[in-house]
Write a protein that holds these residues in place. Structure first.
Motif, mmCIF file in Angstrom:
data_model
loop_
_atom_site.group_PDB
_atom_site.id
_atom_site.type_symbol
_atom_site.label_atom_id
_atom_site.label_comp_id
_atom_site.label_asym_id
_atom_site.label_seq_id
_atom_site.Cartn_x
_atom_site.Cartn_y
_atom_site.Cartn_z
ATOM 1 N N ASN A 15 -24.516 -10.488 -28.803
ATOM 2 C CA ASN A 15 -23.741 -11.231 -29.794
ATOM 3 C C ASN A 15 -22.695 -12.075 -29.073
ATOM 4 O OD1 ASN A 15 -21.888 -12.192 -31.726
ATOM 5 N ND2 ASN A 15 -22.704 -10.685 -33.158
ATOM 6 N N ARG A 38 -20.225 -13.744 -29.878
ATOM 7 C CA ARG A 38 -18.816 -13.612 -30.260
ATOM 8 C C ARG A 38 -18.159 -12.361 -29.672
ATOM 9 N NH1 ARG A 38 -21.504 -16.752 -32.742
ATOM 10 N NH2 ARG A 38 -23.021 -15.218 -33.413
ATOM 11 N N SER A 78 -17.022 -14.144 -26.476
ATOM 12 C CA SER A 78 -16.552 -15.523 -26.579
ATOM 13 C C SER A 78 -16.224 -15.826 -28.039
ATOM 14 C CB SER A 78 -17.657 -16.451 -26.048
ATOM 15 O OG SER A 78 -17.270 -17.778 -26.153
ATOM 16 N N PRO A 79 -15.029 -15.391 -28.492
ATOM 17 C CA PRO A 79 -14.692 -15.557 -29.915
ATOM 18 C C PRO A 79 -14.728 -17.030 -30.309
ATOM 19 C CG PRO A 79 -13.032 -14.242 -28.751
ATOM 20 C CD PRO A 79 -13.936 -14.805 -27.719
ATOM 21 N N SER A 88 -17.404 -18.739 -30.776
ATOM 22 C CA SER A 88 -18.665 -19.363 -30.378
ATOM 23 C C SER A 88 -19.576 -19.543 -31.601
ATOM 24 C CB SER A 88 -19.360 -18.478 -29.347
ATOM 25 O OG SER A 88 -20.705 -18.855 -29.213
ATOM 26 N N VAL A 89 -20.391 -20.629 -31.576
ATOM 27 C CA VAL A 89 -21.339 -20.834 -32.675
ATOM 28 C C VAL A 89 -22.757 -20.510 -32.221
ATOM 29 C CG1 VAL A 89 -19.963 -22.547 -33.884
ATOM 30 C CG2 VAL A 89 -21.564 -23.296 -32.128
ATOM 31 N N MET A 90 -22.873 -19.868 -31.066
ATOM 32 C CA MET A 90 -24.212 -19.577 -30.544
ATOM 33 C C MET A 90 -24.907 -18.488 -31.370
ATOM 34 S SD MET A 90 -25.197 -18.630 -26.643
ATOM 35 C CE MET A 90 -26.269 -17.242 -26.349
ATOM 36 N N PRO A 127 -27.041 -15.159 -32.075
ATOM 37 C CA PRO A 127 -27.224 -13.872 -31.410
ATOM 38 C C PRO A 127 -28.722 -13.604 -31.199
ATOM 39 C CG PRO A 127 -26.869 -13.535 -33.746
ATOM 40 C CD PRO A 127 -26.827 -15.025 -33.522
ATOM 41 N N TYR A 128 -29.035 -12.785 -30.191
ATOM 42 C CA TYR A 128 -30.442 -12.468 -29.923
ATOM 43 C C TYR A 128 -30.656 -10.962 -29.897
ATOM 44 C CZ TYR A 128 -30.659 -17.370 -28.996
ATOM 45 O OH TYR A 128 -30.587 -18.721 -29.150
ATOM 46 N N PRO A 129 -30.378 -10.281 -31.015
ATOM 47 C CA PRO A 129 -30.450 -8.810 -30.993
ATOM 48 C C PRO A 129 -31.865 -8.290 -30.755
ATOM 49 C CG PRO A 129 -30.119 -9.620 -33.225
ATOM 50 C CD PRO A 129 -29.970 -10.793 -32.316
ATOM 51 N N LYS A 169 -26.243 -22.532 -39.820
ATOM 52 C CA LYS A 169 -26.068 -21.581 -38.718
ATOM 53 C C LYS A 169 -24.898 -21.978 -37.817
ATOM 54 C CE LYS A 169 -30.394 -19.161 -38.448
ATOM 55 N NZ LYS A 169 -30.071 -17.805 -37.976
ATOM 56 N N PHE A 170 -24.483 -23.245 -37.879
ATOM 57 C CA PHE A 170 -23.280 -23.615 -37.137
ATOM 58 C C PHE A 170 -22.039 -23.014 -37.793
ATOM 59 C CE2 PHE A 170 -25.789 -27.309 -35.505
ATOM 60 C CZ PHE A 170 -25.663 -26.981 -34.168
ATOM 61 N N PRO A 173 -23.082 -18.323 -37.696
ATOM 62 C CA PRO A 173 -24.107 -18.077 -36.660
ATOM 63 C C PRO A 173 -24.781 -16.714 -36.778
ATOM 64 C CG PRO A 173 -21.900 -18.243 -35.697
ATOM 65 C CD PRO A 173 -21.771 -18.613 -37.126
ATOM 66 N N ASP A 174 -24.139 -15.762 -37.455
ATOM 67 C CA ASP A 174 -24.771 -14.444 -37.548
ATOM 68 C C ASP A 174 -25.647 -14.287 -38.785
ATOM 69 O OD1 ASP A 174 -23.850 -13.248 -35.169
ATOM 70 O OD2 ASP A 174 -21.849 -13.119 -36.049
ATOM 71 N N GLY A 219 -29.181 -13.439 -38.399
ATOM 72 C CA GLY A 219 -29.175 -13.317 -36.940
ATOM 73 C C GLY A 219 -30.128 -12.265 -36.407
ATOM 74 N N GLU A 220 -30.591 -11.371 -37.302
ATOM 75 C CA GLU A 220 -31.502 -10.309 -36.860
ATOM 76 C C GLU A 220 -32.950 -10.789 -36.830
ATOM 77 O OE1 GLU A 220 -30.672 -6.970 -36.217
ATOM 78 O OE2 GLU A 220 -28.546 -7.507 -36.351
ATOM 79 N N MET A 241 -14.366 -24.223 -25.071
ATOM 80 C CA MET A 241 -14.286 -23.590 -26.394
ATOM 81 C C MET A 241 -13.441 -24.418 -27.366
ATOM 82 S SD MET A 241 -16.299 -21.254 -26.873
ATOM 83 C CE MET A 241 -15.729 -20.858 -28.525
ATOM 84 N N VAL A 249 -15.757 -26.818 -28.942
ATOM 85 C CA VAL A 249 -16.559 -26.154 -29.976
ATOM 86 C C VAL A 249 -15.747 -26.053 -31.273
ATOM 87 C CG1 VAL A 249 -17.709 -24.002 -30.611
ATOM 88 C CG2 VAL A 249 -17.941 -24.894 -28.293
ATOM 89 N N LYS A 308 -16.121 -28.099 -35.411
ATOM 90 C CA LYS A 308 -16.495 -27.356 -36.620
ATOM 91 C C LYS A 308 -16.372 -28.149 -37.922
ATOM 92 C CE LYS A 308 -16.426 -22.716 -34.738
ATOM 93 N NZ LYS A 308 -15.732 -21.450 -34.554
#
Lengths: 204, 529
Positions: A126, A128, A131-132, A134-136, A138-140, B82-83, B86-87, B90-91, B451, B454, B458
């Motif tokens: 995750n 974040r 890197s709080p 971040s808009v990337m 997650p790849y769980p 998703k911007f 992002p979560d 996310g799964e 950052m 970034v 937004k």
């Protein structure tokens, strides 16, 4: 018989074949004999599979892999590499993942500035968590949550409490995550003996 | 009605009658002389027959296009939101940004705008060559292959089988269907060309015919296993830029070249200029793609050549702009009542904007700032959406009633479609262009932490999502309208759907009906002269 219509279409076909030759075939011919720059190695085993994960997950849409030369942009001042990228850095790359977008930072020299496996795994699990803001994505699915027995797994990903899976559980990387990390660690720009100003034009 | 407008209407009607006479004598003022010297005695009936002859493939390709437009829109919204979140999802691997974004791009290019372009091209072909389109079976087979191809490709990308080449992400299996589909369309249309009944090839035929040859060459060339590394990147951008320039642009321009003169009722501004425009496009555009790698590692000469050709694109752009705008603007007020003209003029103006912008931004000093930023995303959306897609909407509003023999259900929904998409895409472009330039300046300032960039982006990314929601509303309205006209549901409107009632003479030309009695039965088959 050559009609007007066939003249138009032959001309059109000739136009595209010319540009194909100039923009695709000639560069391929020109760079066919190029030596890989020092530190550039063929991908095999883990790095190869890791590269496939990189391609599959579409990392290229947010991360470029081309460091611009010193007089063009501020890539080097940002610490994204000690030199601009050279054609020799890419000889083994298919598909190329140079990218044209930097929603996230350039990755062509990521191994030099962030070699920590723990950081990368936490970031990929995750973004974040390390890197709080971040808009990337997650790849769980590259990680597994396992129950902790005894001291817990050696390769547990260190996560801040709000991202950790909960008491008694740990996150461990799958083989794909390890491969991806191995691939990222191949992304390193070693110094080469080229005049700095000639970095981008080295093949001229 | 005032005396003056009455007089004007009478004059206009007389002029139109005269034009019908010229049709009957076999001299077509726009498209030249009939090849065999004989015109059908009843042009209107004949034209209706040619239109309806391609009904099956045109309707099928349109429905395909609209279906994938909705799918692609869904992907676009997911990717954009998703911007902000992002979560969110996310799964789910299939819904990660790096897969949804290429899925969006590919469904829009191969699922929406390409089939829409095929529908438009097929219909234009019958009209412009004044003959029935040959081998309709090939078009029907192509439709099946096309849908299989796009489905395989989209599912493939989401499932993780992307080729990883930008704009060619669909797995090879998809192109196994798409390339033959394209060749079948080319086969059908080019054999129709051999049976044409006009001596003269109108400029739209040039554009569309050439694009039917260019596109299979492009796809096959990029799939050749002869590249790696830097040459792969130059070939990649040669291809990606040309799919817009040599496939979508010619169809958009071809449609605009037909529809603008048609709706405003006057010939194209300068016919000779249009030849020059075609050849300069054919010679310059396909060299421009490598400007996507300015400042990157390709050999400098390749990049320089691309920049030079990008700038030379000013010539075809100005020519096409002159031709379209000088034809439309003297009667620009017709956008008040004609849905087709409104969309097409929006698209034609966008073409000028996007191409002049493209010619300028290839320059190194410009690329130094805007490269690697959202500015590029905005630019590509002006091309694919504000230009080609808007023209495609306009063309479909024009041709579907003629092909189906039915009318659009609601002018309000058409109006809603226009305003949501026009305002939506404008907001999108302004937001991302401004955001991209800012992003570029910040990125070139090493004192600004990454950052912080970034965070700065937004609000601009929010404007993108809001614009996306607006456009989605328009797409839903459009999809509903297309569905209704294809099913011929509900009561048939008493005449063609205009935003407002056009002047009497124009109404008579468009409908063959008297504007006062509004006799709807004659709405499309124009009575014999």
């Amino acid at each position: 018989m050559i009609t007007r219509a066939s003249l138009i279409f032959l001309g059109a076909l000739a136009a595209i074949l010319m540009s194909f030759t100039a923009l695709a075939v000639l560069p391929a011919a020109q760079l066919a004999t190029i030596e890989p720059t020092p530190g550039t190695e063929e991908y095999y085993g883990p790095t190869r599979r890791g590269r496939e994960v990189y391609v599959r997950e579409g990392c290229v849409y947010c991360h470029s892999q081309q460091v611009r030369p010193p007089d063009f942009g501020a890539d080097i001042e940002r610490g994204w590499g000690q030199r601009g990228s050279l054609p020799g850095d890419y000889v083994y790359d298919y598909p190329h993942v140079m990218g044209t977008m930097r929603t996230g930072p350039d990755l062509h020299d990521i191994a030099s500035r962030q070699p920590s496996a723990d950081w990368h795994h936490a970031h990929l699990y995750n973004p974040r968590s390390v890197s709080p803001g971040s808009v990337m994505a997650p790849y769980p699915w590259l990680y597994r949550v396992v129950e902790v027995r005894g001291d817990g797994p050696d390769n547990a990903v260190p996560l801040p409490p709000e991202y950790a899976p909960g008491e008694g559980f740990a996150v461990i990387p799958t083989e794909e995550a390890e491969d991806l990390f191995a691939y990222l660690m191949t992304l390193k720009l070693e110094a080469v003996d080229t005049p700095a100003s000639d970095a981008a034009g080295a093949t001229e | 009605m005032s005396k003056r407008s009455e007089r004007r209407a009478r004059k206009q009607a007389a002029r139109l009658d005269q034009r019908r006479d010229t049709y009957a004598t076999g001299i077509d003022p726009v498209h030249g002389v009939w090849r065999d010297g004989v015109a059908p005695t009843n042009v209107a009936t004949w034209r209706r027959d040619v239109d309806r002859h391609v009904r099956t493939p045109v309707v099928a390709f349109t429905l395909t296009a609209v279906f994938w437009l909705l799918v692609g829109t869904t992907f676009a919204l997911i990717a954009s939101f998703k911007f902000q979140y992002p979560d969110w999802m996310g799964e789910t691997a299939a819904m990660t940004f790096g897969r949804v974004r290429p899925a969006h791009l590919n469904t829009m290019i191969w699922g929406w705008i390409s089939p829409a372009g095929v529908a438009i091209a097929v219909w234009l072909w019958g009209r412009l060559l004044k003959t029935e389109v040959r081998h309709v079976w090939a078009l029907n087979v192509s439709w099946v292959l096309w849908n299989i191809g796009v489905t395989v490709g989209t599912v493939g990308i989401l499932a993780g089988y992307s080729q990883g080449i930008e704009w060619v992400e669909m797995p090879l299996a998809a192109f196994v269907f798409l390339v033959p589909a394209l060749l079948l369309v080319a086969y059908s249309l080019l054999s129709t060309l051999r049976h044409r009944r006009v001596a003269h090839l109108y400029i739209s035929v040039w554009y569309i015919g050439a694009s039917l040859l260019w596109t299979p060459v492009l796809i096959v060339a990029i799939l050749l296993p002869i590249y790696s590394g830097v040459p792969h990147a130059t070939a990649n951008w040669w291809f990606a830029h040309n799919i817009l320039g040599l496939w979508l642009t010619p169809i958009g321009l071809g449609a605009a070249y037909y529809l603008i003169p048609k709706v405003v009722g006057r010939p194209i501004y300068s016919y000779h200029l249009s030849y020059l425009g075609f050849w300069t496009l054919a010679l310059f555009y396909n060299w421009a793609g490598v400007h996507h790698l300015v400042g990157g590692p390709p050999p400098q000469w390749v990049v320089t050549v691309s920049i030079v050709f990008s700038v030379m694109m000013i010539i075809p752009v100005i020519i096409v702009g002159l031709n379209h705008h000088m034809t439309a603007f003297p009667r620009i007020k017709r956008v008040i009542w004609s849905p087709t003209l409104r969309f097409v003029v929006f698209g034609a103006v966008s073409y000028t904007v996007v191409s002049l912008q493209g010619a300028m931004q290839a320059l190194r000093f410009w690329q130094e700032v805007t490269h690697f930023t959202h500015y590029t995303i905005a630019h590509s959306h002006i091309g694919v959406y504000a230009f080609v897609t808007m023209i495609a909407y306009g063309a479909l509003y024009y041709l579907l009633p003629r092909v189906t023999g039915w009318e659009w259900k609601s002018k309000r929904l058409i109006s809603l479609h226009f305003w949501t998409t026009a305002v939506g895409i404008s907001l999108y472009i302004v937001g991302l262009t401004a955001g991209g330039v800012l992003q570029g300046f910040l990125m070139n300032n090493p004192d600004v932490p990454f950052m912080e960039i970034v965070e700065t982006m937004k609000p601009f990314l929010w404007s993108r999502s809001i614009a996306g929601v607006l456009m989605t509303v328009g797409h839903l309205a459009f999809a509903y309208l297309v569905w209704e006209i294809v099913r011929k549901k509900g009561e048939r409107p008493p005449g063609p759907v205009f935003f407002r009632q056009p002047p009497a003479g124009v109404y008579r030309m468009m409908t063959g009906a008297d504007p006062d009695t509004g006799d709807g039965s004659a709405a499309h088959p124009v009575p014999a002269p």
